[in-house]
Scaffold this motif. Structure first.
Motif, PDB file in Angstrom:
ATOM      1  N   ASN A 148     -14.054  61.235  30.842  1.00 28.36           N
ATOM      2  CA  ASN A 148     -14.518  61.676  29.509  1.00 28.36           C
ATOM      3  C   ASN A 148     -13.848  62.592  28.750  1.00 28.36           C
ATOM      4  N   GLU A 149     -14.330  62.851  27.549  1.00 29.27           N
ATOM      5  CA  GLU A 149     -13.388  63.755  26.838  1.00 29.27           C
ATOM      6  C   GLU A 149     -13.188  65.366  27.317  1.00 29.27           C
ATOM      7  N   LEU A 150     -14.308  65.834  28.085  1.00 28.62           N
ATOM      8  CA  LEU A 150     -14.252  67.027  28.532  1.00 28.62           C
ATOM      9  C   LEU A 150     -12.959  67.289  29.754  1.00 28.62           C
ATOM     10  N   HIS A 151     -13.059  66.096  30.500  1.00 31.54           N
ATOM     11  CA  HIS A 151     -12.031  66.031  31.664  1.00 31.54           C
ATOM     12  C   HIS A 151     -10.619  65.930  30.996  1.00 31.54           C
ATOM     13  N   PHE A 152     -10.779  65.083  29.792  1.00 31.53           N
ATOM     14  CA  PHE A 152      -9.294  64.980  29.252  1.00 31.53           C
ATOM     15  C   PHE A 152      -8.848  66.211  28.685  1.00 31.53           C
ATOM     16  N   LEU A 153      -9.600  66.985  28.036  1.00 34.09           N
ATOM     17  CA  LEU A 153      -9.104  68.335  27.472  1.00 34.09           C
ATOM     18  C   LEU A 153      -8.921  69.451  28.579  1.00 34.09           C
ATOM     19  N   GLY A 154      -9.803  69.335  29.632  1.00 32.71           N
ATOM     20  CA  GLY A 154      -9.140  69.983  30.697  1.00 32.71           C
ATOM     21  C   GLY A 154      -7.722  69.656  31.343  1.00 32.71           C
ATOM     22  N   TYR A 155      -7.665  68.512  31.486  1.00 29.95           N
ATOM     23  CA  TYR A 155      -5.963  68.196  31.820  1.00 29.95           C
ATOM     24  C   TYR A 155      -5.124  68.724  30.602  1.00 29.95           C
ATOM     25  N   TYR A 156      -5.510  68.474  29.423  1.00 29.28           N
ATOM     26  CA  TYR A 156      -4.441  68.606  28.437  1.00 29.28           C
ATOM     27  C   TYR A 156      -4.171  70.060  28.424  1.00 29.28           C
ATOM     28  N   PHE A 157      -5.140  70.981  28.375  1.00 30.72           N
ATOM     29  CA  PHE A 157      -4.809  72.396  28.160  1.00 30.72           C
ATOM     30  C   PHE A 157      -4.166  73.000  29.749  1.00 30.72           C
ATOM     31  N   HIS A 158      -4.700  72.385  30.651  1.00 31.41           N
ATOM     32  CA  HIS A 158      -4.107  72.857  32.069  1.00 31.41           C
ATOM     33  C   HIS A 158      -2.598  72.518  31.834  1.00 31.41           C
ATOM     34  N   VAL A 159      -2.133  71.259  31.383  1.00 32.27           N
ATOM     35  CA  VAL A 159      -0.877  71.240  31.451  1.00 32.27           C
ATOM     36  C   VAL A 159      -0.033  71.973  30.271  1.00 32.27           C
ATOM     37  N   LEU A 160      -0.652  71.972  29.130  1.00 30.71           N
ATOM     38  CA  LEU A 160      -0.059  73.001  28.142  1.00 30.71           C
ATOM     39  C   LEU A 160       0.144  74.221  28.657  1.00 30.71           C
ATOM     40  N   ALA A 161      -1.104  74.870  29.069  1.00 23.89           N
ATOM     41  CA  ALA A 161      -0.794  76.146  29.673  1.00 23.89           C
ATOM     42  C   ALA A 161       0.000  76.296  30.826  1.00 23.89           C
ATOM     43  N   GLY A 162       0.324  75.395  31.538  1.00 16.30           N
ATOM     44  CA  GLY A 162       1.305  75.311  32.490  1.00 16.30           C
ATOM     45  C   GLY A 162       2.660  75.428  32.245  1.00 16.30           C
ATOM     46  N   ILE A 163       2.945  74.464  31.069  1.00 11.29           N
ATOM     47  CA  ILE A 163       4.410  74.671  30.441  1.00 11.29           C
ATOM     48  C   ILE A 163       4.547  75.972  30.081  1.00 11.29           C
ATOM     49  N   VAL A 164       3.547  76.802  29.128  1.00  8.46           N
ATOM     50  CA  VAL A 164       4.027  78.058  28.788  1.00  8.46           C
ATOM     51  C   VAL A 164       4.353  79.042  29.949  1.00  8.46           C
ATOM     52  N   TRP A 165       3.330  78.940  31.014  1.00 11.77           N
ATOM     53  CA  TRP A 165       3.428  79.718  32.220  1.00 11.77           C
ATOM     54  C   TRP A 165       4.782  79.824  32.807  1.00 11.77           C
ATOM     55  N   ILE A 166       5.161  78.332  33.372  1.00 20.41           N
ATOM     56  CA  ILE A 166       6.262  78.261  34.145  1.00 20.41           C
ATOM     57  C   ILE A 166       7.524  78.332  33.326  1.00 20.41           C
ATOM     58  N   GLY A 167       7.358  77.771  32.035  1.00 25.56           N
ATOM     59  CA  GLY A 167       8.381  77.996  31.029  1.00 25.56           C
ATOM     60  C   GLY A 167       8.818  79.559  30.860  1.00 25.56           C
ATOM     61  N   MET A 168       8.008  80.297  30.868  1.00 28.62           N
ATOM     62  CA  MET A 168       8.230  81.725  30.889  1.00 28.62           C
ATOM     63  C   MET A 168       8.764  82.317  32.099  1.00 28.62           C
ATOM     64  N   LEU A 169       8.276  81.652  33.300  1.00 29.27           N
ATOM     65  CA  LEU A 169       8.734  82.235  34.639  1.00 29.27           C
ATOM     66  C   LEU A 169      10.233  82.075  34.641  1.00 29.27           C
ATOM     67  N   TYR A 170      10.518  80.702  34.432  1.00 31.04           N
ATOM     68  CA  TYR A 170      11.851  80.490  34.499  1.00 31.04           C
ATOM     69  C   TYR A 170      12.825  81.216  33.279  1.00 31.04           C
ATOM     70  N   TYR A 171      12.197  81.352  32.240  1.00 32.79           N
ATOM     71  CA  TYR A 171      13.133  82.341  31.268  1.00 32.79           C
ATOM     72  C   TYR A 171      13.154  83.750  31.763  1.00 32.79           C
ATOM     73  N   PHE A 172      12.338  84.244  32.473  1.00 32.75           N
ATOM     74  CA  PHE A 172      12.531  85.584  33.107  1.00 32.75           C
ATOM     75  C   PHE A 172      13.530  85.422  34.251  1.00 32.75           C
ATOM     76  N   ASN A 173      13.587  84.574  35.195  1.00 28.43           N
ATOM     77  CA  ASN A 173      14.311  84.417  36.151  1.00 28.43           C
ATOM     78  C   ASN A 173      15.510  83.972  35.954  1.00 28.43           C
ATOM     79  N   PHE A 174      15.810  83.082  35.186  1.00 27.25           N
ATOM     80  CA  PHE A 174      17.044  82.212  34.774  1.00 27.25           C
ATOM     81  C   PHE A 174      17.859  82.916  33.698  1.00 27.25           C
ATOM     82  N   VAL A 175      17.238  83.668  32.734  1.00 29.13           N
ATOM     83  CA  VAL A 175      17.584  84.007  31.479  1.00 29.13           C
ATOM     84  C   VAL A 175      17.712  85.622  31.177  1.00 29.13           C
ATOM     85  N   GLN A 176      16.359  86.197  31.291  1.00 32.20           N
ATOM     86  CA  GLN A 176      16.409  87.652  30.797  1.00 32.20           C
ATOM     87  C   GLN A 176      16.986  88.690  31.974  1.00 32.20           C
TER      88      GLN A 176
END
Length: 204
Positions: A2-30
């Motif tokens: 249903n729509e609620l589950h889809f939104l859960g997936y959507y924001f889980h993936v979107l937030a995960g991109i932000v989180w792990i993207g920043m994690l890699y930025y800190f470790n590989f760049v900054q």
């Protein structure tokens, strides 16, 4: 789904991109930049750049964890034979706890936002951050592999994989960086760990 589950997936993936993207930025760049930066440039980045990056980092981690917990509960992890998701959820939970209980408090000391032993705090935050980078490979394996890989292992392999992750977290609390001191080292360790865990889940 249903729509609620889809939104859960959507924001889980979107937030995960932000989180792990920043994690890699800190470790590989900054972190690598700070090793070479002029003192004035490093001080400016620590005052203006790092706090902003840490904001996105910690709140991305929180939203990823909360939406993941919702999906884990609602979409079939309990009572279903999906060993990869249990391993991935354990790795993700420990990574989330590292962010909020170790990395963020210690970085506040490093950045001068509160008092404390700066070098000791930097070392502790660095080890937890490297450990999160190490665990990101197996965590992604668990998230992507659930329901998509026909794993042939037994509960013994799952328990061994989860035990290995717990041991690595113990090292984050009480040990050292070892081969994870370099960018190449932590990348190789993460990929190797993912392969080892894949073997445990599939063949043990």
């Amino acid at each position: 789904m249903n729509e609620l589950h889809f939104l859960g997936y959507y924001f889980h993936v979107l937030a995960g991109i932000v989180w792990i993207g920043m994690l890699y930025y800190f470790n590989f760049v900054q972190t690598e930049y700070f090793k070479e930066a002029e003192a004035s440039a490093k001080a400016d980045a620590m005052a203006k750049l790092a706090p902003r990056a840490l904001w996105w980092f910690r709140w991305g981690a929180l939203i990823t964890f909360l939406t993941g917990a919702y999906l884990f509960h609602k979409l079939g992890a309990f009572g279903v034979a999906m060993p990869a998701i249990w391993m991935g959820a354990l790795a993700g939970t420990l990574m989330f706890l590292n962010v909020w209980l170790i990395i963020w408090p210690k970085q506040q000391i490093v950045l001068g936002m509160k008092e404390g032993d700066g070098p000791a705090a930097a070392a502790k935050a660095g080890l937890a951050s490297r450990t999160n980078t190490l665990l990101s490979g197996p965590m992604l394996l668990g998230m992507l592999g659930s329901g998509k890989l026909a794993l042939g292992g037994t509960d013994t392999g799952l328990y061994a994989a989860m035990g290995l992750i717990v041991l690595l977290e113990a090292n984050a609390l009480f040990g050292g960086q070892g081969p994870m001191k370099s960018v190449v080292g932590v990348v190789h360790c993460s990929l190797a760990l993912a392969l080892v865990i894949f073997g445990l889940l599939n063949y043990v």
